[in-house]
Design an enzyme around this catalytic site. Structure first.
Site, short mmCIF file in Angstrom:
data_model
loop_
_atom_site.label_atom_id
_atom_site.label_comp_id
_atom_site.label_asym_id
_atom_site.label_seq_id
_atom_site.Cartn_x
_atom_site.Cartn_y
_atom_site.Cartn_z
N GLY A 239 24.28 -20.52 6.12
CA GLY A 239 24.65 -21.37 7.24
C GLY A 239 26.10 -21.75 7.39
N ARG A 314 25.54 -12.46 21.96
CA ARG A 314 25.82 -13.85 21.56
C ARG A 314 26.39 -14.72 22.69
NH1 ARG A 314 28.61 -15.59 18.12
NH2 ARG A 314 27.07 -17.03 17.26
N CYS A 346 23.10 -5.07 34.92
CA CYS A 346 22.80 -5.65 36.23
C CYS A 346 22.20 -7.04 36.17
CB CYS A 346 21.87 -4.70 36.97
SG CYS A 346 22.65 -3.11 37.15
N TYR A 375 25.39 -10.73 13.54
CA TYR A 375 24.52 -10.92 14.70
C TYR A 375 25.07 -10.20 15.94
CZ TYR A 375 22.96 -14.41 11.37
OH TYR A 375 22.54 -15.03 10.22
#
Ligand code: LLP
Length: 421
Positions: A239, A314, A346, A375
């Site tokens: 974290g 993200r 799109c 990520y």
């Protein structure tokens, strides 16, 4: 610190000009720096020096085989959250006794694979999961080593979609119920209780939430020991955040984090595990993309790139900021411009940045998204039938494609037609 620097006016990955990779591989692509990955892993490892510990890289952040093997060879363990990740870790040569299995929804099939293949521990998240694991272990004539993930009800002060340690989140068991749940675990024939697990969220930019959570874990360790449990391992989760925007206040360093761990739980004599993902991989990777067009809208300029939300989700998903820099270093005092930076997909959500002031660029120029190693590629897709973005690993003056861009024929051949068509 990373190894993506301008040299002689050109952005390099270690000793390789990114232009060379763009020419060889085509854009868009991800590129990772081995030196940066290793540096970040070693910072965590050093931060826990003197304590019995294992840094288990949360491979969900970036799970290419080459990256797993690189970190595994440096001594990293792996935190896996699916059978697929378990198989990837084993295929990259990570021994079972360096793999921890996290996640709220492990299936019996996944448990069987990990138990037979070898596992350091399961981080169990509920009583039904604990019972299922006990059954599977008994059926194999084994006992499954476990920690139980507690939910300490601590606010991680991060984006709501990546906070996990509040009581409303699906993760762990409420810490107030922990003594009962551990008593239950001790009665199960296929379970061996070895420790406690906690993980309160991702992209934490301050130490206080960790301090609050680890303090609660320390108290719980003593209470559980008094109840007769042999608590000898603490998995303290991942974290720790990274700076996404140049010039932003820097989040705490791994060394500060290590000092906090020592202060909070060092006196307990437990073996310590941590599961960092983002801090190891995030700033070790870039997404490189070419400008297709600059389009003048009614009240703004759109910078249209050949990368899109399917390659880096993200910004669309977490409103995340990624710095965007040109491969050619802007001369001092060069023009700057303000763009909405978008991809070709799109939907309007395919926007990387709004009103971003950055170096002025034009069609054919190549830019890099910073802090895209974690990520990034792992969350990419082939939405709009855009081929899966390739990945490249650099080591000093060498580079290698570690996942190739599929051809359109390969993409199409993955589908099969039913006999009746
Ligand atoms: N351990 C567990 C049990 C986790 O769930 C996670 C991340 C980690 C470790 C690693 O956390 P890190 O050190 O990377 O912060 N896709 C989101 C992040 C999701 C994080 C999920 N769990 C993003 O792009 O920000």
């Amino acid at each position: 610190m990373d190894h993506f620097l301008y040299r002689d006016g050109e952005l390099h990955a270690e000793d390789v000009p990114l232009r060379d990779i763009a020419q060889a591989v085509g854009t868009p692509f991800y590129v990772y720096s081995s030196a940066t990955l290793l540096r970040h892993f070693r910072l965590f490892d050093a931060a826990l020096e003197g304590m019995d510990h294992l840094v288990c890289y949360a491979m969900k952040a970036l799970s290419n085989q080459a990256v797993i093997q690189l970190l595994g060879d440096a001594g990293a363990g792996m935190d896996v959250v699916s059978e697929g990740e378990y198989c990837r870790a084993r295929a990259a040569g990570i021994p079972g006794d360096r793999i921890v299995f996290s996640g709220v929804g492990k299936t019996k099939g996944e448990m069987r694979t990990a138990l037979t293949g070898g596992i350091r521990q399961f981080n169990v998240e509920s009583e039904p999961e604990m019972e299922a694991l006990s059954e599977v272990a008994v059926s194999l004539g084994l006992r499954a080593p476990i920690t139980i993930r507690v939910n300490p009800d601590v606010d991680a002060r991060t984006h709501a979609k990546i906070a996990t340690g509040k009581s409303e989140n699906k993760f762990g068991i409420p810490i107030d119920r922990a003594r009962d749940v551990y008593a239950h675990a001790a009665r199960l024939p296929g379970i061996e209780v070895i420790g406690i697990d906690v993980h309160i969220g991702s992209q934490l930019t301050e130490l206080e939430p960790f301090r609050a959570a680890y303090g609660k874990v320390a108290d719980l360790t003593e209470a559980l020991r008094a109840d007769g449990h042999d608590i000898r391992r603490l998995d303290l989760g991942g974290g720790l955040g990274i700076p996404y925007a140049t010039g932003n206040a820097n989040p705490p360093l791994p060394s500060d984090y290590g000092a906090l761990i020592r202060e909070s739980v060092g006196h307990l004599g437990c073996e310590i595990e941590i599961e960092p993902g983002r801090l190891i991989a995030g700033n070790a990777g870039l997404l490189v993309s070419e400008v297709i067009y600059v389009k003048q809208g009614a009240d703004r300029q759109f910078l249209i790139l050949d990368a899109a939300m399917n390659d880096l989700i993200r910004p669309a998903m977490y409103d995340a900021h990624h710095d965007i820099v040109p491969l050619v270093e802007p001369a001092p005092g060069a023009e700057r411009a303000t763009y909405d930076v978008v991809g070709p997909v799109c939907e309007s959500g395919d926007t990387f940045a709004r009103g971003r002031e950055m170096a002025q660029v034009g069609p054919g120029d190549v830019v890099a998204f910073r802090s895209a190693g974690a990520y990034g590629a792992v969350m990419s897709s082939e939405y709009n039938s855009r081929p899966m973005v390739p990945e490249v690993l650099v080591q000093r003056d060498q580079f290698a494609v570690i996942r190739a861009r599929p051809t359109f024929d390969e993409m199409i051949a993955r589908d099969t037609l039913p006999a009746w068509l």
